[in-house]
Design an enzyme around this catalytic site. Structure first.
Site, PDB file in Angstrom:
ATOM      1  N   LYS A  87      72.149   7.729  31.159  1.00  0.00           N
ATOM      2  CA  LYS A  87      72.494   8.266  32.481  1.00  0.00           C
ATOM      3  C   LYS A  87      73.908   7.840  32.895  1.00  0.00           C
ATOM      4  O   LYS A  87      74.347   6.733  32.566  1.00  0.00           O
ATOM      5  CB  LYS A  87      71.486   7.719  33.491  1.00  0.00           C
ATOM      6  CG  LYS A  87      71.396   8.498  34.775  1.00  0.00           C
ATOM      7  CD  LYS A  87      70.390   7.791  35.700  1.00  0.00           C
ATOM      8  CE  LYS A  87      70.489   8.290  37.106  1.00  0.00           C
ATOM      9  NZ  LYS A  87      69.843   9.568  37.292  1.00  0.00           N
ATOM     10  N   HIS A 105      78.698   2.402  21.233  1.00  0.00           N
ATOM     11  CA  HIS A 105      78.736   3.822  20.879  1.00  0.00           C
ATOM     12  C   HIS A 105      78.656   3.935  19.357  1.00  0.00           C
ATOM     13  O   HIS A 105      79.385   3.231  18.648  1.00  0.00           O
ATOM     14  CB  HIS A 105      80.038   4.458  21.391  1.00  0.00           C
ATOM     15  CG  HIS A 105      80.076   5.933  21.174  1.00  0.00           C
ATOM     16  ND1 HIS A 105      79.366   6.821  21.964  1.00  0.00           N
ATOM     17  CD2 HIS A 105      80.701   6.680  20.229  1.00  0.00           C
ATOM     18  CE1 HIS A 105      79.567   8.052  21.521  1.00  0.00           C
ATOM     19  NE2 HIS A 105      80.368   7.992  20.476  1.00  0.00           N
TER      20      HIS A 105
HETATM   21  C1  GRF Z   1      72.201   3.730  19.537  1.00  0.00           C
HETATM   22  O1  GRF Z   1      72.678   4.436  18.450  1.00  0.00           O
HETATM   23  C2  GRF Z   1      73.282   3.585  20.566  1.00  0.00           C
HETATM   24  O2  GRF Z   1      74.536   3.338  20.056  1.00  0.00           O
HETATM   25  C3  GRF Z   1      73.211   4.937  21.155  1.00  0.00           C
HETATM   26  O3  GRF Z   1      71.862   5.220  21.301  1.00  0.00           O
HETATM   27  C4  GRF Z   1      71.171   4.519  20.297  1.00  0.00           C
HETATM   28  C5  GRF Z   1      70.174   3.648  20.983  1.00  0.00           C
HETATM   29  O4  GRF Z   1      69.356   3.008  20.085  1.00  0.00           O
HETATM   30  N1  GRF Z   1      74.145   5.286  22.116  1.00  0.00           N
HETATM   31  P1  GRF Z   1      68.397   1.843  20.535  1.00  0.00           P
HETATM   32  O5  GRF Z   1      67.635   2.344  21.777  1.00  0.00           O
HETATM   33  O6  GRF Z   1      69.228   0.638  20.846  1.00  0.00           O
HETATM   34  O7  GRF Z   1      67.486   1.635  19.377  1.00  0.00           O
END
Ligand code: GRF
Length: 202
Positions: A87, A105
């Site tokens: 969000k 990211h």
């Molecule tokens: C990860 O790849 C993070 O970088 C991204 O969303 C994913 C989340 O994974 N923006 P998790 O919920 O930490 O397993």
């Protein structure tokens, strides 16, 4: 001890990596986990570690960002970590935690970022561009998606991958490692924001 709030939207593997990191044990305490849904699997990760969870948003059963700010002030939160949080955070909330919100990211910013660039969308775009490397970036959060100053990045060779899923598999463990490293450096007071660049003291 650095007091952390971790924001999540999904499975919570980055949250788990923070909580299970041996080098962070003595340096940080995750005081609260915040999600943009009433439930997501990451909440179970938090509950297993007895960490309180809040759902933030405008709907019933959610708390507002203003209330969240009050809670954070009471808890003396020093650092907010966006670990897969989807969000958009209101600009005034970001301003009150200036240079104290970071995001992980799953690609090498400033490419493959921005609105809609999350989860598998990122890895699909990387795959279709035929980029030969991908990786993870940790950056400070400003008022728009993925544009804040970059703190740390790590590359992954993807020259032989056959699918976006394979990129995701290679990048995820790098995310976990990079995020823990950045949090450690912040906790140890090694991260500085100079005019244009973030400097991490070795
Ligand atoms: C990860 O790849 C993070 O970088 C991204 O969303 C994913 C989340 O994974 N923006 P998790 O919920 O930490 O397993």
């Amino acid at each position: 001890m650095l007091a952390l709030a971790v924001f999540v939207s999904g499975r919570g593997s980055n949250l788990r990596a923070i909580l299970e990191s041996s080098k962070l044990k003595e340096l940080v305490q995750v005081k609260v986990v915040v999600g943009d849904k009433l439930f997501c699997p990451a909440f179970d990760v938090a509950k297993n570690f007895s960490i309180p969870v809040y759902s933030v948003g405008n709907k019933e059963g959610f708390i507002s960002f203003d209330d969240l700010r009050t809670i954070f002030e009471k808890l003396d939160i020093n650092l907010i970590v966006l670990a897969g949080f989807l969000k958009m955070i209101p600009a005034d909330f970001i301003k009150s935690f200036s240079n104290r919100i970071i995001n992980i990211h799953p690609a090498l910013l400033p490419s493959f970022g921005g609105s809609g660039m999350y989860g598998m969308n990122v890895h699909r775009a990387v795959f279709e561009s035929s980029a030969q490397v991908s990786g993870a970036s940790v950056h400070f959060v400003d008022e728009s998606y993925d544009t804040g100053k970059i703190i740390a990045q790590k590359c992954v060779d993807i020259s032989d991958v056959k699918s976006p899923e394979e990129i995701a598999e290679r990048v995820l463990p790098v995310e976990h490692q990079l995020l823990a490293n950045v949090i450690e450096n912040i906790a140890l007071g090694r991260v500085f924001v100079d005019n244009f660049r973030v400097r991490v003291e070795k």
